[in-house]
Design a protein around this motif. Structure first.
Motif, mmCIF file in Angstrom:
data_model
loop_
_atom_site.group_PDB
_atom_site.id
_atom_site.type_symbol
_atom_site.label_atom_id
_atom_site.label_comp_id
_atom_site.label_asym_id
_atom_site.label_seq_id
_atom_site.Cartn_x
_atom_site.Cartn_y
_atom_site.Cartn_z
ATOM 1 N N PHE A 90 73.169 14.544 20.381
ATOM 2 C CA PHE A 90 73.389 13.104 20.559
ATOM 3 C C PHE A 90 74.129 12.859 21.870
ATOM 4 C CE2 PHE A 90 75.370 9.038 20.290
ATOM 5 C CZ PHE A 90 74.551 8.266 19.484
ATOM 6 N N ALA A 91 75.180 13.633 22.106
ATOM 7 C CA ALA A 91 76.026 13.413 23.280
ATOM 8 C C ALA A 91 75.344 13.813 24.587
ATOM 9 C CB ALA A 91 77.334 14.184 23.126
ATOM 10 N N LEU A 162 79.641 8.402 16.753
ATOM 11 C CA LEU A 162 78.689 8.617 17.844
ATOM 12 C C LEU A 162 78.131 7.300 18.376
ATOM 13 C CD1 LEU A 162 76.821 11.741 16.453
ATOM 14 C CD2 LEU A 162 78.344 11.671 18.451
ATOM 15 N N GLU A 163 77.701 6.417 17.484
ATOM 16 C CA GLU A 163 77.133 5.138 17.933
ATOM 17 C C GLU A 163 78.202 4.269 18.608
ATOM 18 O OE1 GLU A 163 74.121 4.034 18.235
ATOM 19 O OE2 GLU A 163 72.955 5.404 17.015
ATOM 20 N N GLY A 164 79.399 4.253 18.042
ATOM 21 C CA GLY A 164 80.487 3.481 18.654
ATOM 22 C C GLY A 164 80.851 4.018 20.028
ATOM 23 N N ALA A 165 80.912 5.346 20.136
ATOM 24 C CA ALA A 165 81.241 5.965 21.422
ATOM 25 C C ALA A 165 80.151 5.698 22.455
ATOM 26 C CB ALA A 165 81.447 7.463 21.244
ATOM 27 N N LEU A 171 79.336 0.453 28.003
ATOM 28 C CA LEU A 171 80.109 -0.674 28.527
ATOM 29 C C LEU A 171 80.983 -0.257 29.702
ATOM 30 C CD1 LEU A 171 81.236 -2.472 25.249
ATOM 31 C CD2 LEU A 171 79.742 -3.409 27.014
ATOM 32 N N GLU A 172 81.604 0.906 29.589
ATOM 33 C CA GLU A 172 82.527 1.364 30.636
ATOM 34 C C GLU A 172 81.815 2.064 31.783
ATOM 35 O OE1 GLU A 172 85.439 3.718 28.516
ATOM 36 O OE2 GLU A 172 86.501 1.919 27.835
ATOM 37 N N THR A 176 83.182 9.123 29.084
ATOM 38 C CA THR A 176 84.457 9.502 28.472
ATOM 39 C C THR A 176 84.441 9.326 26.963
ATOM 40 O OG1 THR A 176 85.610 8.890 30.504
ATOM 41 C CG2 THR A 176 86.946 9.114 28.512
ATOM 42 N N ALA A 177 84.035 8.177 26.469
ATOM 43 C CA ALA A 177 84.067 7.921 25.024
ATOM 44 C C ALA A 177 83.134 8.851 24.264
ATOM 45 C CB ALA A 177 83.721 6.461 24.735
#
Length: 197
Positions: A90-91, A162-165, A171-172, A176-177
Motif C-alpha cells: 500500500f505504502a 493507511l487510507e487516512g495517511a 494534502l501535504e 511523511t504520513a
C-alpha cells in the motif's frame, strides 16, 4: 470479445480516471465524450445513465488498485509477514489512477448523495476488511498471532491508518504520513505476533 464489448470496456477505462479525479457530480458526460472521442449515442448505447457508467468505472478502478496492492501477497509465508507485506505494498505501490485511491474518493463523493456508488464502496470495503481479517484469523489458528487479537479490529485499524495517511500525504504533498503509518503498523503487527520461546 465483440467490438461492442471492446468499446464498452474502452469507455469504462477512459472514464474511470475522470470520475476518480472529479467525482460523480464533477464529471460531466461531456468530459467522457471528450476523453473517448465518441458521440453521445455511442456512450449511451452501452450505458443507460451516467450513474451506471460511474458504477462500472468505480468497479474497474477498484479492481485494478486492489490487484496491484495484493500482487505477490499469496507467495508470502506467515500471517504477520503477509500483513506487513500488505502495508508495504500500500505504502510503496504508486497510484494506479490519477487522483488517489478510488475507494476513498468514491466513499467521500457518494456518502450523502449516491446510494448505488455508496453500496459499491461498502462492498469493496467489506471485501478488503474480510481479506485482512481472514489473514489474522489464519495466523491465530496457526499459532502465529496471539489468541487475544481481534481480527476485525486489526483489519479496521490497518485500513483506517493507511487510507487516512494517504489522504494526509496527498494534502501535504509528501510521503511523511504514509511512511509514519507504515512504521506504526509494522510495530503493531510485531506486537500481535506470538513470540517464539
Amino acid at each position: 470479445m465483440s467490438k461492442g464489448d471492446l468499446t464498452r470496456q474502452r469507455i469504462i477505462e477512459e472514464a474511470a480516471p475522470i470520475f476518480n479525479q472529479r467525482g460523480f457530480a464533477g464529471c460531466s458526460m461531456q468530459d467522457v465524450l471528450d476523453a473517448t472521442g465518441l458521440e453521445k449515442g455511442g456512450v449511451y448505447r452501452h450505458f443507460a445513465s451516467k450513474e451506471e457508467l460511474a458504477a462500472e468505472a468505480f468497479q474497474y478502478a477498484w479492481t485494478r488498485v486492489s490487484k496491484a496492492r495484493r500482487e505477490g501477497q499469496d507467495a508470502i509465508p506467515g500471517a504477520v509477514d503477509k500483513l506487513k507485506y500488505s502495508v508495504r505494498r500500500f505504502a510503496e505501490t504508486p497510484g494506479v489512477f490519477p487522483g488517489g485511491c478510488p475507494l476513498m474518493n468514491t466513499a467521500i463523493d457518494a456518502d450523502d448523495g449516491n446510494p448505488v456508488l455508496r453500496d459499491l464502496v461498502c462492498a469493496a470495503m467489506k471485501s478488503w476488511k474480510a481479506r485482512l481479517a481472514s489473514i489474522v484469523a489464519d495466523g491465530i489458528a496457526n499459532g502465529e498471532i496471539r489468541e487475544d487479537v481481534e481480527p476485525r479490529r486489526i483489519a479496521n485499524s490497518m485500513i483506517a491508518m493507511l487510507e487516512g495517511a494517504l489522504m494526509i500525504s496527498r494534502l501535504e504533498g509528501n510521503r511523511t504520513a504514509i511512511e509514519d503509518a507504515r512504521k506504526t503498523l509494522e510495530l503493531t503487527l510485531n506486537k500481535i505476533a506470538v513470540v517464539a520461546s
